[in-house]
Design an enzyme around this catalytic site. Structure first.
Site, short mmCIF file in Angstrom:
data_model
loop_
_atom_site.label_atom_id
_atom_site.label_comp_id
_atom_site.label_asym_id
_atom_site.label_seq_id
_atom_site.Cartn_x
_atom_site.Cartn_y
_atom_site.Cartn_z
N HIS A 131 0.80 -1.22 0.00
CA HIS A 131 0.00 0.00 0.00
C HIS A 131 0.83 1.28 0.00
CE1 HIS A 131 -3.61 2.34 1.53
NE2 HIS A 131 -4.08 1.64 0.52
N LYS A 143 2.81 4.49 -1.21
CA LYS A 143 2.71 5.46 -2.30
C LYS A 143 3.88 6.40 -2.11
CE LYS A 143 -1.88 4.49 -1.47
NZ LYS A 143 -2.76 4.54 -0.35
N ASP A 166 16.73 10.98 -6.30
CA ASP A 166 18.13 11.35 -6.04
C ASP A 166 18.48 11.27 -4.56
OD1 ASP A 166 18.39 11.77 -8.76
OD2 ASP A 166 18.06 13.93 -8.62
#
Length: 194
Positions: free
Chosen positions: A129, A131, A136
């Site tokens: 789940h 996100k 960099d």
């Protein structure tokens, strides 16, 4: 009698405090210290803020690496930005939730894979789940993007979502990159069915 009750109460309080102190010491790795606050933080809220544009802007500034963990990744602008970053020489790698990938279609994942981006699917968890986008991580401009926002048209236009963009915080980005790497090592190579 009251003195005995007080002593008994103190003994219980002492035992509980020692128990919880011991629990705290063993529940967390003592070497894992909180990450100091540094850099900048931007918060945005869909559908009122243009979250997708904020993510696109951050991806456009990537120079070395972009690591993505996506529960759902169907946004054409975002996947196009990942492909563009890859084409300009950025190391782009993507993790997706296998269950959601099977439900939401595979065309955007296939487009990224055809461009050369390495995609793996997470199958170990009921829901992968996360996100997260890490940009960099090893540089001074390290950026972490996270929140409830799925990388979809619906997240921007129909849902109540939030996102936090932490810039110029390499220690935080390093933690997220290490977690991403752990998940990447567990994940399976995505094989598109053409």
């Amino acid at each position: 009698m009251r003195q005995l009750k007080r002593q008994h109460g103190r003994a219980i309080a002492l035992a509980l405090s020692l128990f919880f102190a011991g629990f705290s010491a063993h529940a967390f790795d003592p070497g894992d210290r909180p990450t100091p606050a540094q850099g900048t933080l931007d918060a945005a809220f869909a559908p009122w803020d243009d979250v997708e544009s904020l993510i696109l802007d951050a991806l456009g500034k990537a120079r070395r690496q972009v690591l993505v963990q996506a529960y759902i990744l169907t946004s054409k602008p975002l996947t196009n930005a990942l492909i563009a970053a890859y084409k300009r020489g950025v190391d782009v790698r993507v993790l997706v939730d296998a269950g959601q990938l099977n439900k939401t279609g595979r065309d955007r994942i296939a487009a990224m894979q055809e461009a050369g981006i390495q995609v793996r699917e997470e199958t170990k968890y009921k829901n992968a789940h996360n996100k997260v986008i890490v940009i960099d991580a090893a540089g001074a401009d390290a950026t972490v993007i996270t929140g409830s926002y799925n990388f979809t048209w619906t997240a921007q236009n129909k849902n109540a979502e939030n996102i936090l963009i932490a810039r110029k915080n390499p220690p935080l980005a390093a933690k997220y990159a290490a977690n991403w790497t752990r998940h990447f090592q567990e994940a399976e190579i995505y094989l598109s069915s053409k």
